[in-house]
Write an enzyme that holds these catalytic residues in place. Structure first.
Site, PDB file in Angstrom:
ATOM      1  N   LYS A  52       0.904  -1.093   0.040  1.00 38.86           N
ATOM      2  CA  LYS A  52       0.131  -0.128  -0.161  1.00 38.86           C
ATOM      3  C   LYS A  52       0.914   1.122   0.001  1.00 38.86           C
ATOM      4  O   LYS A  52       1.960   1.313   0.298  1.00 38.86           O
ATOM      5  CB  LYS A  52      -0.993   0.010   1.217  1.00 38.86           C
ATOM      6  CG  LYS A  52      -0.216   0.061   2.296  1.00 38.86           C
ATOM      7  CD  LYS A  52      -0.977  -0.406   3.616  1.00 38.86           C
ATOM      8  CE  LYS A  52      -0.342  -0.118   5.116  1.00 38.86           C
ATOM      9  NZ  LYS A  52      -1.293  -0.749   6.145  1.00 38.86           N
ATOM     10  N   ARG A 151     -10.940  -0.121  14.092  1.00 42.72           N
ATOM     11  CA  ARG A 151     -10.997   0.498  12.996  1.00 42.72           C
ATOM     12  C   ARG A 151     -11.760   0.039  11.960  1.00 42.72           C
ATOM     13  O   ARG A 151     -13.046   0.290  11.902  1.00 42.72           O
ATOM     14  CB  ARG A 151      -9.416   0.454  12.439  1.00 42.72           C
ATOM     15  CG  ARG A 151      -8.948   1.369  11.363  1.00 42.72           C
ATOM     16  CD  ARG A 151      -7.492   1.183  10.918  1.00 42.72           C
ATOM     17  NE  ARG A 151      -6.963   0.106  10.542  1.00 42.72           N
ATOM     18  CZ  ARG A 151      -5.704   0.050  10.056  1.00 42.72           C
ATOM     19  NH1 ARG A 151      -4.891   0.994   9.732  1.00 42.72           N
ATOM     20  NH2 ARG A 151      -5.354  -0.889   9.654  1.00 42.72           N
ATOM     21  N   TYR A 282      16.014  30.658   7.434  1.00 42.48           N
ATOM     22  CA  TYR A 282      14.900  31.231   7.858  1.00 42.48           C
ATOM     23  C   TYR A 282      14.784  31.454   9.210  1.00 42.48           C
ATOM     24  O   TYR A 282      15.130  30.569  10.176  1.00 42.48           O
ATOM     25  CB  TYR A 282      13.842  30.481   7.340  1.00 42.48           C
ATOM     26  CG  TYR A 282      13.225  30.527   6.121  1.00 42.48           C
ATOM     27  CD1 TYR A 282      12.971  31.790   5.532  1.00 42.48           C
ATOM     28  CD2 TYR A 282      13.251  29.457   5.200  1.00 42.48           C
ATOM     29  CE1 TYR A 282      12.818  31.813   4.140  1.00 42.48           C
ATOM     30  CE2 TYR A 282      13.112  29.427   3.912  1.00 42.48           C
ATOM     31  CZ  TYR A 282      12.964  30.541   3.322  1.00 42.48           C
ATOM     32  OH  TYR A 282      12.413  30.571   2.019  1.00 42.48           O
ATOM     33  N   MET A 330      12.316  24.526   2.040  1.00 39.71           N
ATOM     34  CA  MET A 330      11.474  23.962   1.202  1.00 39.71           C
ATOM     35  C   MET A 330      12.307  22.702   0.283  1.00 39.71           C
ATOM     36  O   MET A 330      12.127  21.671   0.034  1.00 39.71           O
ATOM     37  CB  MET A 330      10.458  24.594   0.226  1.00 39.71           C
ATOM     38  CG  MET A 330       9.260  23.780  -0.552  1.00 39.71           C
ATOM     39  SD  MET A 330       8.344  24.665  -1.512  1.00 39.71           S
ATOM     40  CE  MET A 330       7.235  25.426  -0.375  1.00 39.71           C
TER      41      MET A 330
HETATM   42  C1  LIG Z   1      -0.236  -1.763   6.730  1.00 41.15           C
HETATM   43  C2  LIG Z   1      -0.942  -3.177   6.999  1.00 41.15           C
HETATM   44  C3  LIG Z   1      -0.192  -4.120   7.434  1.00 41.15           C
HETATM   45  C4  LIG Z   1       1.298  -3.950   7.301  1.00 41.15           C
HETATM   46  O1  LIG Z   1       1.818  -3.758   8.446  1.00 41.15           O
HETATM   47  P1  LIG Z   1       3.354  -3.326   9.059  1.00 41.15           P
HETATM   48  O2  LIG Z   1       3.411  -2.979  10.198  1.00 41.15           O
HETATM   49  O3  LIG Z   1       3.978  -2.351   7.914  1.00 41.15           O
HETATM   50  O4  LIG Z   1       4.018  -4.887   8.669  1.00 41.15           O
HETATM   51  C5  LIG Z   1      -0.810  -5.428   7.607  1.00 41.15           C
HETATM   52  N1  LIG Z   1      -2.090  -5.506   7.927  1.00 41.15           N
HETATM   53  C6  LIG Z   1      -2.952  -4.466   7.763  1.00 41.15           C
HETATM   54  C7  LIG Z   1      -4.362  -4.636   7.696  1.00 41.15           C
HETATM   55  C8  LIG Z   1      -2.244  -3.286   7.520  1.00 41.15           C
HETATM   56  O5  LIG Z   1      -3.041  -2.172   7.228  1.00 41.15           O
END
Ligand SMILES: *Cc1c(COP(=O)(O)O)cnc(C)c1O
Length: 389
Positions: A52, A151, A282, A330
């Site tokens: 992801k 969640r 800055y 930046m």
């Molecule tokens: C992001 C995610 C993972 C992976 O988590 P890590 O801590 O990066 O290994 C696994 N399961 C779900 C449901 C996630 O959202």
């Protein structure tokens, strides 16, 4: 084609010529190595590689190819769009969409053969309708159970309407392939009880599912920290993300022998001799206490080099640590190279990773920024080219 478009087409940036020496280097060998290390750790359990958020900033298409090549069973993304992107990049392996079925996405899921994580009858209905519309074969789903993360997921007490639905469908439109949960405190060495409680609840749910006559072949619960700390909870599959990129939520839950897969590199744009007493950047908060030589490095917060590291960040030049002076801006940061004689424009700078005998790892950078390693790699912005080695 108008003159403006013509100019864009022939500009160095669009022709693939990098006009700025700042880049993120992605080590595909490290990605394959980490996948193999996780696989060795979990034995016969399958590995669902989590890619992801553009593979935590690494580039989802490239990372996915490396993971599949190294033996991953499949890939997990958060969004339907991320799954479509992978299919368009030619990924044929199973793709699990962790974020669920939003109403408009059912047809796309079916068309692209993505496997959604679901937790309600309404989601099943929508998916089932899309399968019928398309005349497609049964769509695979994984049911998510909320055992304490609060969640996504169905609460254990509300599982039976889903099971009734599956019983009625008889696998005609939807195949109950997987069941999963997600641990909230897997990365906290000081808290074993929360995870154990969640896993017990999950086992209870597995019992309920099995008593109802279902045996989904893929049961999974562990993220990276979970698979390190709870070997008895690997079930049929594990879902590592950060471990595959060579890091962890915290050093004490890290699998041994991983290799960090991302480094951030640039080179010195200019060198300036500056007298003592002069203020830098800055706000003028940093004042030089000695005559200094500053290297100007073209990396800033718009690249994902966080501004809140001003005052603590260091970079490597010739393998030596040099302090970032004043506010990170930046596009540019200032580096004190007074103690390194003869540093010139064009010399290599490493913001993250190994250079010579020096090393700045993700945990250190995350600490400077008051965050976790995930946010550092995910934060490396679009304008930083990824170079694959
Ligand atoms: C992001 C995610 C993972 C992976 O988590 P890590 O801590 O990066 O290994 C696994 N399961 C779900 C449901 C996630 O959202």
């Amino acid at each position: 084609m108008g003159p403006a478009a013509k100019h864009l087409e022939t500009s160095p940036a669009t022709a693939g010529v990098e006009v700025r020496p700042t880049f993120a280097q992605i080590d595909l060998g490290a990605l394959r190595h980490n996948l193999a290390a996780v696989q060795a750790h979990v034995g016969s359990a399958r590995v669902l590689a989590v890619v992801k958020a553009d593979a935590y900033g690494h580039g989802a298409a490239q990372a996915s190819a490396a993971f599949v090549d190294a033996g991953a069973w499949g890939l997990a993304v958060s969004l339907v769009e991320e799954g479509v992107h992978l299919r368009e990049a030619g990924v044929l392996a199973p793709i699990v969409v962790l974020g669920g079925v939003v109403p408009a996405s059912a047809d796309v899921l079916v068309h692209r053969q993505l496997t959604p994580v679901i937790w309600s009858v309404a989601q099943l209905e929508r998916l089932s309708e899309a399968v019928r519309r398309a005349g497609a074969r049964a769509a695979r789903v994984h049911v998510k159970i909320d055992t304490g993360m609060t969640r996504l997921g169905v609460l254990p007490g509300e599982l039976s309407p889903l099971l009734d639905w599956f019983a009625q469908d008889q696998g005609q439109t939807v195949m109950f392939e997987g069941v999963m949960t997600h641990l909230a405190c897997a990365d906290d060495r000081g808290d074993e009880l929360s995870s154990k409680r969640q896993l017990t609840t999950f086992e209870d749910c597995l019992g309920t599912i099995s008593a109802a006559g279902f045996s989904p072949p893929l049961r999974h619960a562990c993220n990276s920290a979970g698979l390190v700390r709870f070997p008895s909870a690997h079930f049929d599959m594990v879902r590592p993300g950060i471990a595959l990129y060579g890091s962890a939520a915290a050093p004490d839950v890290q699998l041994a022998g991983l290799r960090e897969s991302m480094s951030m590199r640039s080179s010195v744009l200019a060198v300036r001799e500056v007298p003592a007493g002069v203020r830098v950047s800055y706000g003028g908060k940093a004042q030089l206490h000695r005559p200094s030589r500053l290297a100007i490095v073209p990396v800033g917060y718009a690249d994902g080099y966080p501004r809140n590291m001003s005052g603590s960040a260091e970079m490597l030049v010739r393998g030596h640590r040099c302090e970032v002076v004043g506010s990170i801006t930046m596009d540019v940061s200032m580096l004190d190279v007074t103690d390194l004689p003869g540093v010139r424009a064009g010399e290599a700078v490493t913001m993250l990773g190994t250079q010579g005998l020096g090393r700045i790892d993700l945990h250190e950078m995350a600490q400077w920024s008051g965050t976790i390693s995930y946010e550092v790699t995910c934060g490396v912005s679009k304008r930083v080219p990824r170079r694959y080695v």
